[in-house]
Design a protein around this motif. Structure first.
Motif, PDB file in Angstrom:
ATOM      1  N   ALA A 109      -4.741  -6.864  -1.787  1.00 33.44           N
ATOM      2  CA  ALA A 109      -5.555  -8.120  -1.133  1.00 33.44           C
ATOM      3  C   ALA A 109      -4.561  -9.284  -1.360  1.00 33.44           C
ATOM      4  CB  ALA A 109      -6.827  -8.038  -2.224  1.00 33.44           C
TER       5      ALA A 109
ATOM      6  N   SER B 220      -8.671  -7.906   2.181  1.00 35.26           N
ATOM      7  CA  SER B 220      -8.406  -6.518   1.672  1.00 35.26           C
ATOM      8  C   SER B 220      -8.045  -5.787   2.452  1.00 35.26           C
ATOM      9  CB  SER B 220      -9.649  -6.227   1.058  1.00 35.26           C
ATOM     10  OG  SER B 220     -10.087  -7.093  -0.121  1.00 35.26           O
ATOM     11  N   TRP B 221      -6.772  -4.792   2.082  1.00 38.94           N
ATOM     12  CA  TRP B 221      -6.263  -4.064   3.203  1.00 38.94           C
ATOM     13  C   TRP B 221      -6.430  -2.590   2.421  1.00 38.94           C
ATOM     14  CZ3 TRP B 221      -3.845  -5.209   7.803  1.00 38.94           C
ATOM     15  CH2 TRP B 221      -3.769  -6.885   7.926  1.00 38.94           C
ATOM     16  N   PHE B 222      -6.385  -1.597   3.415  1.00 34.55           N
ATOM     17  CA  PHE B 222      -6.634  -0.168   2.808  1.00 34.55           C
ATOM     18  C   PHE B 222      -5.886   0.726   3.762  1.00 34.55           C
ATOM     19  CE2 PHE B 222     -10.462  -2.582   1.419  1.00 34.55           C
ATOM     20  CZ  PHE B 222     -10.588  -2.128  -0.054  1.00 34.55           C
TER      21      PHE B 222
ATOM     22  N   THR C  58     -15.471  -3.350  -2.870  1.00 37.18           N
ATOM     23  CA  THR C  58     -14.776  -2.541  -2.037  1.00 37.18           C
ATOM     24  C   THR C  58     -14.121  -1.481  -2.821  1.00 37.18           C
ATOM     25  OG1 THR C  58     -12.900  -3.909  -1.742  1.00 37.18           O
ATOM     26  CG2 THR C  58     -14.733  -3.927  -0.005  1.00 37.18           C
ATOM     27  N   VAL C  59     -13.638  -1.648  -4.021  1.00 37.32           N
ATOM     28  CA  VAL C  59     -12.882  -0.663  -4.701  1.00 37.32           C
ATOM     29  C   VAL C  59     -13.775   0.389  -5.395  1.00 37.32           C
ATOM     30  CG1 VAL C  59     -11.487  -0.567  -6.947  1.00 37.32           C
ATOM     31  CG2 VAL C  59     -10.842  -1.989  -5.490  1.00 37.32           C
TER      32      VAL C  59
ATOM     33  N   LEU D  84       0.762  -1.532  -0.015  1.00 35.47           N
ATOM     34  CA  LEU D  84       0.015   0.037   0.091  1.00 35.47           C
ATOM     35  C   LEU D  84       0.847   1.211  -0.007  1.00 35.47           C
ATOM     36  CD1 LEU D  84      -2.964  -0.811   2.789  1.00 35.47           C
ATOM     37  CD2 LEU D  84      -3.096  -0.647   0.064  1.00 35.47           C
TER      38      LEU D  84
ATOM     39  N   LEU E 128     -16.096   0.427   5.241  1.00 28.46           N
ATOM     40  CA  LEU E 128     -14.985  -0.712   5.146  1.00 28.46           C
ATOM     41  C   LEU E 128     -14.693  -1.373   6.340  1.00 28.46           C
ATOM     42  CD1 LEU E 128     -12.454   1.350   3.108  1.00 28.46           C
ATOM     43  CD2 LEU E 128     -13.721  -0.413   2.240  1.00 28.46           C
TER      44      LEU E 128
ATOM     45  N   VAL F 241     -14.908   2.517  -2.455  1.00 27.84           N
ATOM     46  CA  VAL F 241     -13.689   3.865  -2.388  1.00 27.84           C
ATOM     47  C   VAL F 241     -13.707   4.670  -3.503  1.00 27.84           C
ATOM     48  CG1 VAL F 241     -11.462   4.037  -1.964  1.00 27.84           C
ATOM     49  CG2 VAL F 241     -12.542   1.990  -0.997  1.00 27.84           C
TER      50      VAL F 241
ATOM     51  N   GLU G 266      -5.963  -0.486  -2.919  1.00 27.52           N
ATOM     52  CA  GLU G 266      -6.104  -1.779  -2.280  1.00 27.52           C
ATOM     53  C   GLU G 266      -5.084  -2.705  -2.431  1.00 27.52           C
ATOM     54  OE1 GLU G 266      -9.889  -5.133  -2.015  1.00 27.52           O
ATOM     55  OE2 GLU G 266      -9.126  -4.362  -3.999  1.00 27.52           O
TER      56      GLU G 266
END
Length: 246
Positions: free
Chosen positions: A228, A146-148, A169-170, A119, A159, A173, A226
């Motif tokens: 993932a 998934s990481w943000f 999720t994308v 990220l 989220l 966002v 993102e």
């Protein structure tokens, strides 16, 4: 055959190939007749016939005498790119019998080092973690995380909820921040499942080989949106790609 006609029949085939691989069209779905395709795409009937013939040759379609032409049972799990294509076309990330169970949605104060790198986060920065199990009917087909950036917690609060985001999720966002996903990179490796993955995927042995896909989505400024990680059991992931040899 002119190059223009060739482009037309390949355009039809490409369209249906994308819809099948994205899961918008499922095994057993009937596709339009040659006559209907010719009208829909404003082409001659022979052009529509050639498009369907190509898809049958590639294994995407089956024809049943007297009944019609149907989507073949490919028995594949969808790549992230296929899911994005479906979300763009149909407004939902999953289709058919697929569903996701969000089992964790939280802020992690010290995310793993490879997530920080993926990220492009400053050292010591927190991250949002969404962990899910994906099902196709009664079968567990994928475990993914998934990481943000934790900075999204205020602008994209869903989220941090275990409620499903049906558009993905994308897309959520993008909607909340105004950023646009431009491209993605996938990195594939294989390893043994381990106890946690084996338990979540319902595998009999932790030593069972699994496929791991690291997936990063970038915006137009090449900044990660993102990161993932997805783990797939044997036989549940297929990457289909067409490329020119000239």
């Amino acid at each position: 055959m002119t190059s223009q006609t060739t482009a037309k029949f390949r355009r039809i085939a490409d369209d249906f190939r994308t819809r099948i691989l994205s899961g918008e069209l499922r095994a057993g779905d009937e596709v339009p007749s040659e006559r209907a395709l010719a009208i829909e795409y404003d082409v001659s009937r022979p052009t529509a016939t050639k498009a369907l013939a190509l898809l049958r040759t590639e294994g995407f379609l089956n024809s049943v005498q007297g009944s019609g032409t149907f989507v073949a049972d490919l028995d594949v799990h969808r790549r992230p790119g296929d899911r994005y294509a479906r979300a763009k076309r149909a407004g939902r990330i999953y289709s058919g019998n697929e569903r996701a169970e969000i089992v964790a949605a939280e802020v992690v104060e010290q995310p793993p080092a490879h997530v920080v790198r993926g990220l492009a986060l400053p050292e010591g920065t927190a991250a949002i973690r969404r962990h899910r199990i994906t099902w196709d009917g009664d079968e567990r087909t994928e475990v993914s995380t998934s990481w943000f950036s934790a900075q999204l917690a205020s602008t994209a609060p869903r989220l941090l909820s275990t409620e499903r985001i049906r558009t993905g999720t994308v897309a959520y966002v993008e909607e909340q921040t105004g950023r646009t996903a431009r491209y993605a990179r996938d990195r594939m490796t294989a390893r043994s499942a381990g106890k946690e993955d084996a338990a979540e995927l319902g595998l009999a042995k932790p030593s069972t080989p699994v496929l791991v896909v690291e997936h990063i989505v970038y915006d137009g400024a090449d900044a990660p949106i993102e990161f993932a990680e997805a783990v797939y059991p044997p036989g549940r992931y297929t990457a289909e790609q067409r490329y020119d040899l000239t």
